[in-house]
Design a protein around this motif. Sequence first.
Motif, PDB file in Angstrom:
ATOM      1  N   PRO A   1      30.271  22.692 -20.341  1.00  0.00           N
ATOM      2  CA  PRO A   1      28.947  22.614 -19.710  1.00  0.00           C
ATOM      3  C   PRO A   1      28.020  23.722 -20.203  1.00  0.00           C
ATOM      4  N   ASN A   2      26.789  23.342 -20.451  1.00  0.00           N
ATOM      5  CA  ASN A   2      25.781  24.284 -20.918  1.00  0.00           C
ATOM      6  C   ASN A   2      24.516  24.065 -20.086  1.00  0.00           C
ATOM      7  N   PRO A   3      24.388  24.768 -18.940  1.00  0.00           N
ATOM      8  CA  PRO A   3      23.256  24.516 -18.059  1.00  0.00           C
ATOM      9  C   PRO A   3      21.897  24.832 -18.684  1.00  0.00           C
ATOM     10  N   ARG A   4      21.867  25.777 -19.580  1.00  0.00           N
ATOM     11  CA  ARG A   4      20.609  26.137 -20.230  1.00  0.00           C
ATOM     12  C   ARG A   4      20.111  24.995 -21.113  1.00  0.00           C
ATOM     13  N   LEU A   5      21.025  24.437 -21.905  1.00  0.00           N
ATOM     14  CA  LEU A   5      20.692  23.308 -22.764  1.00  0.00           C
ATOM     15  C   LEU A   5      20.301  22.106 -21.912  1.00  0.00           C
TER      16      LEU A   5
ATOM     17  N   SER B   1      12.248  18.414 -21.015  1.00  0.00           N
ATOM     18  CA  SER B   1      11.517  17.633 -22.020  1.00  0.00           C
ATOM     19  C   SER B   1      11.349  16.186 -21.580  1.00  0.00           C
ATOM     20  N   ILE B   2      12.384  15.558 -21.033  1.00  0.00           N
ATOM     21  CA  ILE B   2      12.249  14.166 -20.588  1.00  0.00           C
ATOM     22  C   ILE B   2      11.354  14.089 -19.354  1.00  0.00           C
TER      23      ILE B   2
ATOM     24  N   GLY C   1      23.756  15.096 -31.457  1.00  0.00           N
ATOM     25  CA  GLY C   1      25.121  15.462 -31.105  1.00  0.00           C
ATOM     26  C   GLY C   1      25.246  16.068 -29.713  1.00  0.00           C
ATOM     27  N   ARG C   2      24.334  15.714 -28.821  1.00  0.00           N
ATOM     28  CA  ARG C   2      24.315  16.288 -27.471  1.00  0.00           C
ATOM     29  C   ARG C   2      24.710  15.283 -26.392  1.00  0.00           C
TER      30      ARG C   2
ATOM     31  N   GLU D   1      25.324  16.611 -17.391  1.00  0.00           N
ATOM     32  CA  GLU D   1      24.633  17.834 -16.966  1.00  0.00           C
ATOM     33  C   GLU D   1      23.115  17.690 -17.089  1.00  0.00           C
ATOM     34  N   ILE D   2      22.669  16.997 -18.128  1.00  0.00           N
ATOM     35  CA  ILE D   2      21.237  16.779 -18.321  1.00  0.00           C
ATOM     36  C   ILE D   2      20.690  15.915 -17.189  1.00  0.00           C
TER      37      ILE D   2
END
Length: 187
Positions: free
Chosen positions: A2-6, A13-14, A85-86, A92-93
């Motif tokens: 998990p990468n909360p910042r990303l 953005s969405i 590649g995300r 998480e997003i």
Amino acid sequence: MPNPRLAGRYAKSILGLSLETNQLEQVYNDMLFLQQVCKASREFVAVLRSPVIKADKKLGVLQSVTQGKVQDITSGFIKLLVSKGRESNLPEIITAFVEQYKAHKGIYTIKLTTAAPVSEEIKQAIIAKVQEQTSMKLIEMETAVNEALIGGFVLELGDTLVDGSIAYDLNKVKAQFMNNDFIYKIR
């Protein structure tokens, strides 16, 4: 991993794009749909996170799940995630997007935990009391049942916790007895 910042950046953005195109509610509904898919199927999330499965296969799975069920803007966003590649960060997003949507709309989520299920009237009374006592006007309530509370309730309002449970009161009395607060110390 998990990468909360990303996740926050992609969600922002969405959110911004959906605001620009006046499709915020539609994209929000799409994200809720995708969130339900992720919660319902661990295999779906495992496919997204698998380093062995190629990106085109993942895109095919995502398109078959979302075809005809999401807006073009959401479909394009999913394609962008796969091309970068995300796609493994999609759950998480989605969570970050829902949080940012609620913040944008001024919607607060409170959590009520009780020893037994409560009626809709009690829920509405609690929401009304919270609205009266705080600056929160738009409120969503999550409920949970925890029999260990014995009775009463625990209410979580963001960073604030209101514990009116019998279990809490009993633990306080127990601590007082363990400290011998009821025995006068004569010396």
